[in-house]
Design an enzyme around this catalytic site. Sequence first.
Site, PDB file in Angstrom:
ATOM      1  N   ASP A  65       0.874  -1.036  -0.300  1.00  0.00           N
ATOM      2  CA  ASP A  65      -0.036  -0.023  -0.042  1.00  0.00           C
ATOM      3  C   ASP A  65       1.235   1.182  -0.017  1.00  0.00           C
ATOM      4  OD1 ASP A  65      -2.747   1.457   0.135  1.00  0.00           O
ATOM      5  OD2 ASP A  65      -3.676  -0.035   1.706  1.00  0.00           O
ATOM      6  N   ASP A 116      -9.714   3.926  -3.484  1.00  0.00           N
ATOM      7  CA  ASP A 116     -10.387   2.441  -3.224  1.00  0.00           C
ATOM      8  C   ASP A 116     -12.192   2.134  -3.518  1.00  0.00           C
ATOM      9  OD1 ASP A 116      -8.053   2.454  -1.489  1.00  0.00           O
ATOM     10  OD2 ASP A 116      -9.760   2.236   0.567  1.00  0.00           O
TER      11      ASP A 116
END
Length: 426
Positions: free
Chosen positions: A180, A236
């Site tokens: 990430d 997202d």
Amino acid sequence: MCLAFVRGLCESVFFVKPIANLKRVIPMRQRIWILAALVTSLTGAMFAQKDSVSASLALTPPMGFNTWNKFGCDVSDELVRTMADAMVKSGMKDAGYQYIVIDDCWQVSRDTKGNIVADSQRFPSGIKALADYVHSLGLKFGIYSDAGSKTCAGRPGGRGHEFQDALQYAAWDVDYLKYDWCNTTTQDAQASYALIREALDASGRPIVLSICEWGKAKPWLWGKDVGGNLWRTTEDITDNWEGPVKWSDGTCCAPGMLGILDLQVGLESYAGPGHWNDPDMLEVGNGGMTTAEYRSHFSLWAILAAPLMAGNDLRSMTPEIHDILTNKEVIAVDQDALGREGRRVWKDGDLEVWAKQQQDGSRAAVLLNRGKSEQKISLKWEQIGYPGHLPATVRDLWLHKELGRFSGEFSAAVAPHGVVMVTVRP
Ligand code: GLA
């Protein structure tokens, strides 16, 4: 010294006589050139080998399950084991799903030596035992970390521990790492992901690298070169048909499923075997969309050759959701060995046609109706690179039925928020 080493190597191993003879027949300057060429090709071979480690992984878009979309930080040994069991029992493994990935929150701290420490309450038998269990079912095991100082959920990140962590992952038999981009401050994205790939390769274990940088630094331009196997192209996904919708913390705004789809336009040429655009994990079955909308979501991700990472509770799927996630004809489009990403070939308001070339020369297509009433959509042969007179068989991948032979075009009535997904075979 370097030349002496290479010459010594050559003389002692391969070319004892030839090298001695070379001295007589080839002048010094040319001999230096020959040795330089030898060194270059040796180092070239080393790098080609390194490239081929990541390039030989994920030759089709990865398929699996990831904990984040449904469970967030509520991860545990039991959750992962039961989800792996469900992947086998539900027939998803047979349909091609492979990776079981624990997302954020499995880690709590680092020990005095800097080793990453898993949450011992939630993972009492440790990560290695869990990976062994997943492997015992014939599945692969994935884990999550972050290029910055902390993960997005505030757990310890990987910065400064890349090689140490990679060795740990290899010792646990990890097959897949999602990496990430939270808390990276001024870090350079390309350099950060190149570093973790280097560390993974140095561990000696082939590990798929999933770059999760949300498309900020255009990872489609460099993701393949740094050894990434897939890279997120957007922020997202949320469990909505269409954005913008507020994030869970009230801030603005998530793009929703269709918003993410729109952001894929123009990225097609960057995907291919071993390196994929990733429009984020599936929301199919999480409750925020209708069955028709989930069918559209799944069809669109398949035409995009997107990674198919289920994000729902596999232990309690309705038959409708199960049938979506295990539709082998749709999955075959996603997994087609040519590795072409489909593209939008036509749009008129709410109506769209997406098409993907397949290895056998056929085309897969999705007729998408984003609107609120049923609409007729036509797929024209010229949109998919076929001459108009060419007769071709059209097969409906949701009805599992041949629809007949058509020339020039094929039209269908498409339900609101629905798709008709077909293959066209001359
Ligand atoms: C980011 C990622 C998500 C998920 C969370 C975990 O938001 O984009 O996919 O991994 O972090 O905290």
